[in-house]
Design a protein around this motif. Sequence first.
Motif, PDB file in Angstrom:
ATOM      1  N   THR A 122      -2.399  -9.271 -43.503  1.00  0.00           N
ATOM      2  CA  THR A 122      -3.321  -9.977 -42.622  1.00  0.00           C
ATOM      3  C   THR A 122      -4.043  -8.990 -41.718  1.00  0.00           C
ATOM      4  O   THR A 122      -3.462  -7.985 -41.299  1.00  0.00           O
ATOM      5  CB  THR A 122      -2.582 -11.038 -41.771  1.00  0.00           C
ATOM      6  OG1 THR A 122      -3.520 -11.697 -40.925  1.00  0.00           O
ATOM      7  CG2 THR A 122      -1.464 -10.431 -40.939  1.00  0.00           C
ATOM      8  N   GLU A 123      -5.291  -9.270 -41.443  1.00  0.00           N
ATOM      9  CA  GLU A 123      -6.046  -8.439 -40.511  1.00  0.00           C
ATOM     10  C   GLU A 123      -5.771  -8.851 -39.072  1.00  0.00           C
ATOM     11  O   GLU A 123      -5.947  -8.059 -38.155  1.00  0.00           O
ATOM     12  CB  GLU A 123      -7.539  -8.520 -40.819  1.00  0.00           C
ATOM     13  CG  GLU A 123      -7.903  -7.822 -42.115  1.00  0.00           C
ATOM     14  CD  GLU A 123      -9.400  -7.765 -42.348  1.00  0.00           C
ATOM     15  OE1 GLU A 123     -10.178  -7.915 -41.385  1.00  0.00           O
ATOM     16  OE2 GLU A 123      -9.794  -7.562 -43.510  1.00  0.00           O
ATOM     17  N   ASN A 124      -5.365 -10.110 -38.872  1.00  0.00           N
ATOM     18  CA  ASN A 124      -5.049 -10.608 -37.541  1.00  0.00           C
ATOM     19  C   ASN A 124      -3.536 -10.598 -37.373  1.00  0.00           C
ATOM     20  O   ASN A 124      -2.847 -11.479 -37.889  1.00  0.00           O
ATOM     21  CB  ASN A 124      -5.587 -12.031 -37.347  1.00  0.00           C
ATOM     22  CG  ASN A 124      -7.089 -12.085 -37.524  1.00  0.00           C
ATOM     23  OD1 ASN A 124      -7.807 -11.238 -37.025  1.00  0.00           O
ATOM     24  ND2 ASN A 124      -7.555 -13.070 -38.266  1.00  0.00           N
ATOM     25  N   PRO A 125      -2.985  -9.623 -36.669  1.00  0.00           N
ATOM     26  CA  PRO A 125      -1.529  -9.487 -36.561  1.00  0.00           C
ATOM     27  C   PRO A 125      -0.850 -10.734 -35.992  1.00  0.00           C
ATOM     28  O   PRO A 125      -1.379 -11.385 -35.098  1.00  0.00           O
ATOM     29  CB  PRO A 125      -1.348  -8.302 -35.606  1.00  0.00           C
ATOM     30  CG  PRO A 125      -2.638  -7.562 -35.642  1.00  0.00           C
ATOM     31  CD  PRO A 125      -3.693  -8.594 -35.902  1.00  0.00           C
ATOM     32  N   TRP A 126       0.311 -11.044 -36.557  1.00  0.00           N
ATOM     33  CA  TRP A 126       1.154 -12.123 -36.040  1.00  0.00           C
ATOM     34  C   TRP A 126       2.002 -11.518 -34.924  1.00  0.00           C
ATOM     35  O   TRP A 126       2.584 -10.453 -35.106  1.00  0.00           O
ATOM     36  CB  TRP A 126       2.026 -12.692 -37.153  1.00  0.00           C
ATOM     37  CG  TRP A 126       2.856 -13.849 -36.701  1.00  0.00           C
ATOM     38  CD1 TRP A 126       4.191 -13.849 -36.433  1.00  0.00           C
ATOM     39  CD2 TRP A 126       2.412 -15.177 -36.452  1.00  0.00           C
ATOM     40  NE1 TRP A 126       4.602 -15.091 -36.034  1.00  0.00           N
ATOM     41  CE2 TRP A 126       3.521 -15.940 -36.037  1.00  0.00           C
ATOM     42  CE3 TRP A 126       1.172 -15.810 -36.532  1.00  0.00           C
ATOM     43  CZ2 TRP A 126       3.440 -17.285 -35.708  1.00  0.00           C
ATOM     44  CZ3 TRP A 126       1.089 -17.152 -36.210  1.00  0.00           C
ATOM     45  CH2 TRP A 126       2.208 -17.876 -35.806  1.00  0.00           C
ATOM     46  N   PRO A 127       2.090 -12.182 -33.757  1.00  0.00           N
ATOM     47  CA  PRO A 127       2.835 -11.601 -32.625  1.00  0.00           C
ATOM     48  C   PRO A 127       4.275 -11.252 -32.982  1.00  0.00           C
ATOM     49  O   PRO A 127       4.986 -12.040 -33.608  1.00  0.00           O
ATOM     50  CB  PRO A 127       2.797 -12.714 -31.578  1.00  0.00           C
ATOM     51  CG  PRO A 127       1.667 -13.599 -31.983  1.00  0.00           C
ATOM     52  CD  PRO A 127       1.532 -13.480 -33.467  1.00  0.00           C
ATOM     53  N   THR A 156       1.205 -11.930 -54.183  1.00  0.00           N
ATOM     54  CA  THR A 156       0.614 -11.378 -52.971  1.00  0.00           C
ATOM     55  C   THR A 156      -0.307 -12.437 -52.389  1.00  0.00           C
ATOM     56  O   THR A 156      -0.864 -13.270 -53.110  1.00  0.00           O
ATOM     57  CB  THR A 156      -0.198 -10.091 -53.221  1.00  0.00           C
ATOM     58  OG1 THR A 156      -1.266 -10.377 -54.117  1.00  0.00           O
ATOM     59  CG2 THR A 156       0.676  -8.988 -53.772  1.00  0.00           C
ATOM     60  N   LEU A 157      -0.440 -12.401 -51.071  1.00  0.00           N
ATOM     61  CA  LEU A 157      -1.267 -13.375 -50.365  1.00  0.00           C
ATOM     62  C   LEU A 157      -2.040 -12.626 -49.288  1.00  0.00           C
ATOM     63  O   LEU A 157      -1.442 -11.914 -48.474  1.00  0.00           O
ATOM     64  CB  LEU A 157      -0.380 -14.453 -49.737  1.00  0.00           C
ATOM     65  CG  LEU A 157      -1.051 -15.573 -48.968  1.00  0.00           C
ATOM     66  CD1 LEU A 157      -1.935 -16.418 -49.879  1.00  0.00           C
ATOM     67  CD2 LEU A 157      -0.004 -16.454 -48.314  1.00  0.00           C
ATOM     68  N   THR A 158      -3.344 -12.758 -49.306  1.00  0.00           N
ATOM     69  CA  THR A 158      -4.182 -12.209 -48.253  1.00  0.00           C
ATOM     70  C   THR A 158      -4.407 -13.331 -47.257  1.00  0.00           C
ATOM     71  O   THR A 158      -5.100 -14.306 -47.561  1.00  0.00           O
ATOM     72  CB  THR A 158      -5.522 -11.698 -48.813  1.00  0.00           C
ATOM     73  OG1 THR A 158      -5.246 -10.753 -49.853  1.00  0.00           O
ATOM     74  CG2 THR A 158      -6.358 -11.052 -47.732  1.00  0.00           C
ATOM     75  N   ALA A 159      -3.772 -13.214 -46.085  1.00  0.00           N
ATOM     76  CA  ALA A 159      -3.791 -14.301 -45.103  1.00  0.00           C
ATOM     77  C   ALA A 159      -5.134 -14.380 -44.388  1.00  0.00           C
ATOM     78  O   ALA A 159      -5.638 -13.387 -43.888  1.00  0.00           O
ATOM     79  CB  ALA A 159      -2.668 -14.127 -44.095  1.00  0.00           C
ATOM     80  N   GLU A 160      -5.673 -15.584 -44.355  1.00  0.00           N
ATOM     81  CA  GLU A 160      -6.894 -15.864 -43.592  1.00  0.00           C
ATOM     82  C   GLU A 160      -6.527 -16.476 -42.246  1.00  0.00           C
ATOM     83  O   GLU A 160      -7.235 -16.295 -41.266  1.00  0.00           O
ATOM     84  CB  GLU A 160      -7.768 -16.862 -44.349  1.00  0.00           C
ATOM     85  CG  GLU A 160      -8.194 -16.412 -45.709  1.00  0.00           C
ATOM     86  CD  GLU A 160      -8.777 -17.556 -46.534  1.00  0.00           C
ATOM     87  OE1 GLU A 160      -8.805 -18.710 -46.050  1.00  0.00           O
ATOM     88  OE2 GLU A 160      -9.204 -17.285 -47.653  1.00  0.00           O
ATOM     89  N   ALA A 161      -5.435 -17.238 -42.235  1.00  0.00           N
ATOM     90  CA  ALA A 161      -5.010 -17.927 -41.015  1.00  0.00           C
ATOM     91  C   ALA A 161      -3.497 -18.074 -41.024  1.00  0.00           C
ATOM     92  O   ALA A 161      -2.885 -18.200 -42.085  1.00  0.00           O
ATOM     93  CB  ALA A 161      -5.666 -19.301 -40.933  1.00  0.00           C
ATOM     94  N   MET A 162      -2.924 -18.055 -39.830  1.00  0.00           N
ATOM     95  CA  MET A 162      -1.488 -18.280 -39.674  1.00  0.00           C
ATOM     96  C   MET A 162      -1.277 -19.126 -38.428  1.00  0.00           C
ATOM     97  O   MET A 162      -2.019 -19.005 -37.454  1.00  0.00           O
ATOM     98  CB  MET A 162      -0.739 -16.955 -39.531  1.00  0.00           C
ATOM     99  CG  MET A 162      -0.747 -16.127 -40.798  1.00  0.00           C
ATOM    100  SD  MET A 162       0.071 -14.524 -40.603  1.00  0.00           S
ATOM    101  CE  MET A 162       1.707 -15.016 -40.150  1.00  0.00           C
TER     102      MET A 162
END
Length: 167
Positions: A122-127, A156-162
């Motif tokens: 993911t480009e947006n890190p999960w805290p 594999t999964l490219t995360a867009e949102a979490m």
Amino acid sequence: MLLSRRQMISAAAASAALPRLASASTVMEITWDDLIPPGVPYSEIIGQGEIDEINDTWNPIYDENANKLNPLLNGTRIKMPGYIVPLDLNTKGVTSFILVPYVGACIHTPPPPPNQLVYVTTENPWPGDDLWEAVWVTGHMKHETQSTEIAETGYTLTAEAMETYVW
């Protein structure tokens, strides 16, 4: 109001493209059972194992069913729940991890089979302070084996949102 022939053809072409555009943005909500190919029972992906008496651990031995992937998911945009086993963690959070079906998978127990593990980036890190929470991950899934220091993954999964999974 009369439409010209050119306007009618343009309108027909545009309306024909709409279902394809809508389906491209459709998200398929899946569960862990969906990662197993249709017709392969869960009981057939676990495999045998052997005890490592020196290290006091059980090492699973998976057969070919543990590596079989669901062909319907390759290239699909999905949303699935799971737990995070971090691989890349920095001050901003986790940017790559293994999504696992239950808390503690791959850490305190032998890892689940490859077709029950998803390598996520993911480009947006999960805290980093939310690692014990169940999460929903949305993104594009592919059949792609990854070998990590923790386990072999089948997807594999490219995360867009979490987001946090709410029961």
